[in-house]
Design a protein around this motif. Structure first.
Motif, PDB file in Angstrom:
ATOM      1  N   GLU A 168       0.926  -1.255   0.005  1.00 42.61           N
ATOM      2  CA  GLU A 168       0.000  -0.040   0.141  1.00 42.61           C
ATOM      3  C   GLU A 168       0.942   1.216  -0.203  1.00 42.61           C
ATOM      4  OE1 GLU A 168      -3.705  -1.475   2.714  1.00 42.61           O
ATOM      5  OE2 GLU A 168      -1.732  -1.677   3.489  1.00 42.61           O
TER       6      GLU A 168
ATOM      7  N   ILE B  49       1.020   4.289   9.789  1.00 43.22           N
ATOM      8  CA  ILE B  49       1.247   3.034   8.857  1.00 43.22           C
ATOM      9  C   ILE B  49       0.889   1.858   9.769  1.00 43.22           C
ATOM     10  CG2 ILE B  49       3.390   3.988   7.732  1.00 43.22           C
ATOM     11  CD1 ILE B  49       5.097   2.761   9.984  1.00 43.22           C
TER      12      ILE B  49
ATOM     13  N   ARG C 275      -0.514  -1.548   7.956  1.00 40.22           N
ATOM     14  CA  ARG C 275      -0.515  -1.373   6.437  1.00 40.22           C
ATOM     15  C   ARG C 275       0.576  -2.412   5.952  1.00 40.22           C
ATOM     16  NH1 ARG C 275      -0.871   4.717   4.472  1.00 40.22           N
ATOM     17  NH2 ARG C 275      -2.028   3.637   2.873  1.00 40.22           N
ATOM     18  N   LYS C 276       0.524  -2.352   4.603  1.00 45.05           N
ATOM     19  CA  LYS C 276       1.457  -3.294   3.775  1.00 45.05           C
ATOM     20  C   LYS C 276       2.612  -2.443   3.187  1.00 45.05           C
ATOM     21  CE  LYS C 276      -0.294  -6.862   1.632  1.00 45.05           C
ATOM     22  NZ  LYS C 276      -1.293  -7.633   0.834  1.00 45.05           N
TER      23      LYS C 276
END
Ligand SMILES: [Zn+2]
Ligand SMILES: [Zn+2]
Length: 241
Positions: A124, A197, A200-201
């Protein structure tokens, strides 16, 4: 019209191979001649399912001994090519001789060799491995940012330049042993207070994966802050380095 401009550009600036500097009549986007391209050792499976160490055609992909005994903080690392020959030459010229135009062929090689990995992982955000501000001033650019910009554009994944920060200056990793490298980068990174973050990826981008200690230390900080998954993407990977 575009074709005309392309031919005009080729006439004014005859396309030369980025590696051997020979004239290439049909240079395409990459500007690497077929001979030099043929000598690049692209990394493919079988490879370690975590760190991406290539097994050079022997058996199936599995987790390598090193990752089994000392599991890295990142989930997955992939590189386009082995660090050697023309790839090493381009990375050196890019970083140390300020030939920043070389980010284009280096990013293109990375994009074409790892597109499958990106579409499977669907990261992402892109975070470039940061340089300390003093090193940045000396060099004038961060190679990971220049590469990350092109990768971000190609895959339409936003890049955040000020999320992951280098808190202290470290010695160049080049002359250090594996243990010294880990010690050298310990606690060298941190996150901006504004970083969002969690869950998240992340795709962590750098130019070369040598022992992996720099990206692993970045990954440790990211995971500690709640990042769901960290994938590492580099142009090249040192073998036995
Ligand atoms: Zn060439
Ligand atoms: Zn491994």
């Amino acid at each position: 019209m575009l074709q005309f401009l392309d031919s005009l550009a080729d006439f004014l600036f005859p396309p030369l191979c980025h590696i051997c500097h020979a004239f290439i009549p049909d240079a395409g986007k990459l500007h690497i001649c077929p001979e030099c391209l043929g000598e690049i050792q692209f990394i493919s499976e079988p490879a370690c399912e975590i760190c991406g160490t290539p097994f050079f055609g022997a058996g199936d992909s599995h987790i390598c001994g090193r990752c089994l005994t000392d599991r890295p903080f990142f989930d997955l690392a992939r590189a386009a090519a082995v660090y050697g020959g023309g790839v090493r030459q381009m990375i050196h010229a890019f970083k140390y001789d300020r030939k920043t135009h070389l980010r284009r062929p280096l990013a293109l090689l990375t994009i074409s060799a790892t597109a499958g990995f990106i579409s499977e992982e669907k990261p992402e955000i892109i975070l470039p491995v940061p340089l300390h501000v003093e090193r940045l001033r000396q060099r004038g650019f961060n190679q990971a940012v220049l590469l990350g910009e092109l990768i971000s554009r190609e895959f339409r994944i936003p890049m955040e330049r000020r999320t992951l920060l280098r808190l202290r200056r470290t010695m160049p990793q080049v002359a250090l042993s594996v243990a010294e490298r880990m010690e050298n980068v310990k606690n060298a990174f941190g996150l901006s207070k504004k970083a969002k973050i969690e869950g998240r990826k992340v795709l962590l981008v750098d130019d070369v994966f040598t022992t992996g200690s720099t990206v692993d230390e970045c990954s440790r900080i990211l995971k500690k802050s709640g990042v769901a998954r960290v994938c590492v993407l580099t142009v090249a990977r040192a073998i036995n380095g």
